[in-house]
Design a protein around this motif. Structure first.
Motif, PDB file in Angstrom:
ATOM      1  N   VAL A 259       0.851  -1.196   0.000  1.00 12.31           N
ATOM      2  CA  VAL A 259       0.000   0.000   0.000  1.00 12.31           C
ATOM      3  C   VAL A 259       0.881   1.238   0.000  1.00 12.31           C
ATOM      4  CG1 VAL A 259      -1.741  -1.294   1.282  1.00 12.31           C
ATOM      5  CG2 VAL A 259      -0.215   0.251   2.517  1.00 12.31           C
ATOM      6  N   ASN A 260       0.324   2.368  -0.433  1.00  9.17           N
ATOM      7  CA  ASN A 260       1.120   3.590  -0.572  1.00  9.17           C
ATOM      8  C   ASN A 260       0.452   4.787   0.073  1.00  9.17           C
ATOM      9  OD1 ASN A 260       3.528   2.867  -2.241  1.00  9.17           O
ATOM     10  ND2 ASN A 260       1.930   2.117  -3.611  1.00  9.17           N
ATOM     11  N   ALA A 261       1.239   5.580   0.795  1.00  2.87           N
ATOM     12  CA  ALA A 261       0.751   6.811   1.406  1.00  2.87           C
ATOM     13  C   ALA A 261       0.498   7.856   0.331  1.00  2.87           C
ATOM     14  CB  ALA A 261       1.774   7.341   2.410  1.00  2.87           C
ATOM     15  N   ILE A 262      -0.635   8.558   0.430  1.00  2.00           N
ATOM     16  CA  ILE A 262      -0.940   9.594  -0.564  1.00  2.00           C
ATOM     17  C   ILE A 262      -1.292  10.938   0.074  1.00  2.00           C
ATOM     18  CG2 ILE A 262      -1.675   7.929  -2.316  1.00  2.00           C
ATOM     19  CD1 ILE A 262      -4.596   8.744  -1.649  1.00  2.00           C
ATOM     20  N   VAL A 263      -1.754  10.916   1.322  1.00  6.01           N
ATOM     21  CA  VAL A 263      -2.177  12.145   2.007  1.00  6.01           C
ATOM     22  C   VAL A 263      -1.786  12.036   3.475  1.00  6.01           C
ATOM     23  CG1 VAL A 263      -4.187  13.511   2.754  1.00  6.01           C
ATOM     24  CG2 VAL A 263      -4.129  12.573   0.450  1.00  6.01           C
ATOM     25  N   THR A 264      -1.487  13.152   4.106  1.00  5.14           N
ATOM     26  CA  THR A 264      -1.302  13.193   5.550  1.00  5.14           C
ATOM     27  C   THR A 264      -2.058  14.381   6.117  1.00  5.14           C
ATOM     28  OG1 THR A 264       0.330  13.043   7.339  1.00  5.14           O
ATOM     29  CG2 THR A 264       0.771  14.649   5.600  1.00  5.14           C
ATOM     30  N   GLN A 265      -2.172  14.425   7.433  1.00  4.84           N
ATOM     31  CA  GLN A 265      -2.868  15.529   8.083  1.00  4.84           C
ATOM     32  C   GLN A 265      -1.862  16.568   8.536  1.00  4.84           C
ATOM     33  OE1 GLN A 265      -4.556  12.722  10.765  1.00  4.84           O
ATOM     34  NE2 GLN A 265      -3.499  13.562  12.544  1.00  4.84           N
TER      35      GLN A 265
ATOM     36  N   ALA B 241      -3.510   5.885   3.226  1.00  8.55           N
ATOM     37  CA  ALA B 241      -2.862   5.011   2.248  1.00  8.55           C
ATOM     38  C   ALA B 241      -3.901   4.277   1.415  1.00  8.55           C
ATOM     39  CB  ALA B 241      -1.958   4.004   2.952  1.00  8.55           C
ATOM     40  N   VAL B 242      -3.524   3.927   0.181  1.00  9.68           N
ATOM     41  CA  VAL B 242      -4.421   3.198  -0.715  1.00  9.68           C
ATOM     42  C   VAL B 242      -3.719   1.952  -1.231  1.00  9.68           C
ATOM     43  CG1 VAL B 242      -5.688   5.251  -1.434  1.00  9.68           C
ATOM     44  CG2 VAL B 242      -3.676   4.537  -2.737  1.00  9.68           C
ATOM     45  N   VAL B 243      -4.515   0.955  -1.607  1.00 11.92           N
ATOM     46  CA  VAL B 243      -3.957  -0.256  -2.207  1.00 11.92           C
ATOM     47  C   VAL B 243      -3.435   0.082  -3.598  1.00 11.92           C
ATOM     48  CG1 VAL B 243      -5.409  -1.816  -0.864  1.00 11.92           C
ATOM     49  CG2 VAL B 243      -6.251  -0.937  -3.059  1.00 11.92           C
ATOM     50  N   ASN B 244      -2.576  -0.786  -4.133  1.00 13.85           N
ATOM     51  CA  ASN B 244      -1.867  -0.442  -5.370  1.00 13.85           C
ATOM     52  C   ASN B 244      -2.687  -0.574  -6.645  1.00 13.85           C
ATOM     53  OD1 ASN B 244      -1.940  -3.217  -5.674  1.00 13.85           O
ATOM     54  ND2 ASN B 244       0.199  -3.522  -5.110  1.00 13.85           N
ATOM     55  N   THR B 245      -3.978  -0.875  -6.509  1.00 20.01           N
ATOM     56  CA  THR B 245      -4.835  -0.935  -7.700  1.00 20.01           C
ATOM     57  C   THR B 245      -5.488   0.411  -8.011  1.00 20.01           C
ATOM     58  OG1 THR B 245      -6.642  -1.745  -6.305  1.00 20.01           O
ATOM     59  CG2 THR B 245      -5.328  -3.395  -7.465  1.00 20.01           C
ATOM     60  N   PHE B 246      -5.293   1.413  -7.156  1.00 19.41           N
ATOM     61  CA  PHE B 246      -5.865   2.729  -7.426  1.00 19.41           C
ATOM     62  C   PHE B 246      -5.156   3.375  -8.613  1.00 19.41           C
ATOM     63  CE2 PHE B 246      -8.195   2.316  -3.682  1.00 19.41           C
ATOM     64  CZ  PHE B 246      -8.989   3.427  -3.440  1.00 19.41           C
ATOM     65  N   SER B 247      -5.944   4.010  -9.463  1.00 25.13           N
ATOM     66  CA  SER B 247      -5.369   4.695 -10.615  1.00 25.13           C
ATOM     67  C   SER B 247      -4.777   6.039 -10.190  1.00 25.13           C
ATOM     68  CB  SER B 247      -6.445   4.936 -11.680  1.00 25.13           C
ATOM     69  OG  SER B 247      -7.417   5.865 -11.205  1.00 25.13           O
ATOM     70  N   ASP B 248      -3.861   6.550 -11.000  1.00 20.58           N
ATOM     71  CA  ASP B 248      -3.287   7.876 -10.729  1.00 20.58           C
ATOM     72  C   ASP B 248      -4.377   8.941 -10.716  1.00 20.58           C
ATOM     73  OD1 ASP B 248      -0.786   6.744 -10.614  1.00 20.58           O
ATOM     74  OD2 ASP B 248      -0.232   7.290 -12.664  1.00 20.58           O
ATOM     75  N   GLU B 249      -5.393   8.742 -11.569  1.00 22.98           N
ATOM     76  CA  GLU B 249      -6.497   9.703 -11.629  1.00 22.98           C
ATOM     77  C   GLU B 249      -7.274   9.724 -10.314  1.00 22.98           C
ATOM     78  OE1 GLU B 249     -10.535  10.599 -14.302  1.00 22.98           O
ATOM     79  OE2 GLU B 249      -9.256   8.871 -14.755  1.00 22.98           O
ATOM     80  N   ASP B 250      -7.555   8.536  -9.760  1.00 19.16           N
ATOM     81  CA  ASP B 250      -8.284   8.473  -8.498  1.00 19.16           C
ATOM     82  C   ASP B 250      -7.457   9.066  -7.358  1.00 19.16           C
ATOM     83  OD1 ASP B 250     -10.613   7.407  -9.468  1.00 19.16           O
ATOM     84  OD2 ASP B 250     -10.132   5.332  -8.958  1.00 19.16           O
ATOM     85  N   ILE B 251      -6.168   8.779  -7.345  1.00 22.13           N
ATOM     86  CA  ILE B 251      -5.297   9.329  -6.302  1.00 22.13           C
ATOM     87  C   ILE B 251      -5.279  10.851  -6.375  1.00 22.13           C
ATOM     88  CG2 ILE B 251      -2.884   9.524  -5.549  1.00 22.13           C
ATOM     89  CD1 ILE B 251      -2.574   6.546  -6.308  1.00 22.13           C
ATOM     90  N   ALA B 252      -5.177  11.383  -7.576  1.00 25.92           N
ATOM     91  CA  ALA B 252      -5.186  12.848  -7.751  1.00 25.92           C
ATOM     92  C   ALA B 252      -6.514  13.439  -7.269  1.00 25.92           C
ATOM     93  CB  ALA B 252      -4.946  13.198  -9.209  1.00 25.92           C
ATOM     94  N   SER B 253      -7.621  12.733  -7.546  1.00 29.86           N
ATOM     95  CA  SER B 253      -8.939  13.222  -7.115  1.00 29.86           C
ATOM     96  C   SER B 253      -9.065  13.210  -5.598  1.00 29.86           C
ATOM     97  CB  SER B 253     -10.042  12.368  -7.739  1.00 29.86           C
ATOM     98  OG  SER B 253     -10.073  12.521  -9.142  1.00 29.86           O
ATOM     99  N   ILE B 254      -8.559  12.144  -4.959  1.00 27.45           N
ATOM    100  CA  ILE B 254      -8.609  12.056  -3.496  1.00 27.45           C
ATOM    101  C   ILE B 254      -7.788  13.169  -2.873  1.00 27.45           C
ATOM    102  CG2 ILE B 254      -7.911  10.654  -1.503  1.00 27.45           C
ATOM    103  CD1 ILE B 254      -8.587   8.166  -3.250  1.00 27.45           C
ATOM    104  N   ARG B 255      -6.583  13.374  -3.398  1.00 30.74           N
ATOM    105  CA  ARG B 255      -5.725  14.445  -2.870  1.00 30.74           C
ATOM    106  C   ARG B 255      -6.395  15.810  -3.005  1.00 30.74           C
ATOM    107  NH1 ARG B 255       0.040  12.191  -5.324  1.00 30.74           N
ATOM    108  NH2 ARG B 255       0.807  11.262  -3.354  1.00 30.74           N
ATOM    109  N   GLU B 256      -6.973  16.053  -4.156  1.00 29.23           N
ATOM    110  CA  GLU B 256      -7.631  17.337  -4.394  1.00 29.23           C
ATOM    111  C   GLU B 256      -8.792  17.539  -3.428  1.00 29.23           C
ATOM    112  OE1 GLU B 256      -9.911  19.792  -7.992  1.00 29.23           O
ATOM    113  OE2 GLU B 256      -9.067  17.810  -8.379  1.00 29.23           O
TER     114      GLU B 256
END
Length: 313
Positions: free
Chosen positions: A120-126, A253-268
């Motif tokens: 899994v990979n970290a994408i956002v923190t508080q 963190a998200v599992v490695n099947t998330f797309s770059d597009e979804d990760i960008a949307s979550i971060r935004e």
């Protein structure tokens, strides 16, 4: 008479066979239709996302904010998102490994363990007051004779010591390393304290110190300060006697099947959150910011030092 009975039996068997064939055919159609619907939903990116949340502040305290966050992400991603606060830290890691959870709020230690085991990979923190850092505190009743880590070590035989969850970074790993270096602690079964307890979460630790059920406790600085701010513990009855070095904040963190597009949307979506119910559920955060695996290198090294992770060859 025998021929009539035989004819009746044959007709009955034929009738039952026909009904069974029809039922099986309908079941096959239903299963096929369900599979097609699932495949169609997956192709359209409509599969549900389940967020697993560690009970850093206690499940009841975090659930409303976690549910609101799920609603924000559902609106942004255009699919169903639900959140569940798990009863312990390790349960979230195992749920990610089993494919039951696709996104998780983890402590830094549980994150590096989940990353090593399940990719899994970290994408956002508080952020706390605009910064992605916090500390491990040792706290004691305000009139305690102990005013430092050295005092705790020198009087270990009289001290009832409280950690948080055994897989907590600030409530277990970091203070545990400090106490091991001081020679007074190896495990819950092997130590020099009057007793060692794991409370399960930071709220429970703060209340145990306030109510004098424990003499010294290890706690997350951000969660402790937020509990005082919210009036859930009385800051006048508790004092800080030790502080660790800076620790990078809790990751999403998200599992490695998330797309770059979804990760960008979550971060935004998360960087735009200012709802006090959501921010308050996660240590009194002031906001959210991007994070990556590299941000947790120091925690990974500490976990290796403590024997919780094996060094890579």
């Amino acid at each position: 008479m025998f021929r009539k009975r035989q004819s009746f039996s044959v007709l009955t068997c034929l009738l039952i066979s026909g009904l069974l064939a029809t039922a099986c055919g309908n079941a096959d159609k239903r299963e096929s239709g369900t599979a097609n619907n699932q495949a169609g939903n997956a192709a359209q990116g409509q599969e549900e996302i389940l967020i697993g949340v560690i009970p850093a502040q206690g499940g009841n305290e975090m659930k409303p904010g976690a549910d609101k966050l799920a609603d924000v992400l559902a609106a942004k991603l255009g699919r169903k998102v639900t959140a569940e606060v798990y009863p312990d830290y390790n349960g979230v890691v195992e749920a990610m490994g089993a494919g039951k959870v696709q996104m998780a709020y983890l402590g830094p230690l549980t994150y590096v363990e989940a990353h090593e085991r399940y990719g899994v990979n970290a994408i956002v923190t508080q952020l706390i007051e605009g910064k992605p850092f916090y500390y491990s505190y040792l706290i004691a009743p305000s009139d305690s004779p102990y005013a430092s880590l050295e005092d705790v070590v020198a009087n270990a035989g009289d001290v009832r010591f409280a950690f948080g969850d055994i897989n907590s970074t600030s409530g277990s790993l970091i203070p545990g390393i400090a106490l091991k270096k001081a020679g007074v602690f190896k495990s819950q079964q092997e130590h020099q304290f009057a007793s060692v307890t794991y409370t399960g979460d930071h709220t429970a630790t703060a209340l145990a110190i306030q109510n004098r059920q424990q003499d010294v406790g290890a706690i997350d600085s951000a969660y402790y300060n937020n509990l005082v701010k919210q009036g859930k513990v009385d800051g006048k009855k508790i004092k800080k006697i030790w502080q660790s070095e800076e620790l990078f904040q809790y990751p999403w963190a998200v599992v490695n099947t998330f797309s770059d597009e979804d990760i960008a949307s979550i971060r935004e979506a998360m960087k735009g959150i200012d709802d006090p119910d959501i921010l308050g559920a996660f240590g009194g955060a002031s906001g959210f910011a991007e994070a990556s695996d590299e941000d947790y290198a120091a925690i990974r090294q500490a976990a290796i030092e403590d024997g919780r992770l094996k060094p890579k060859p």
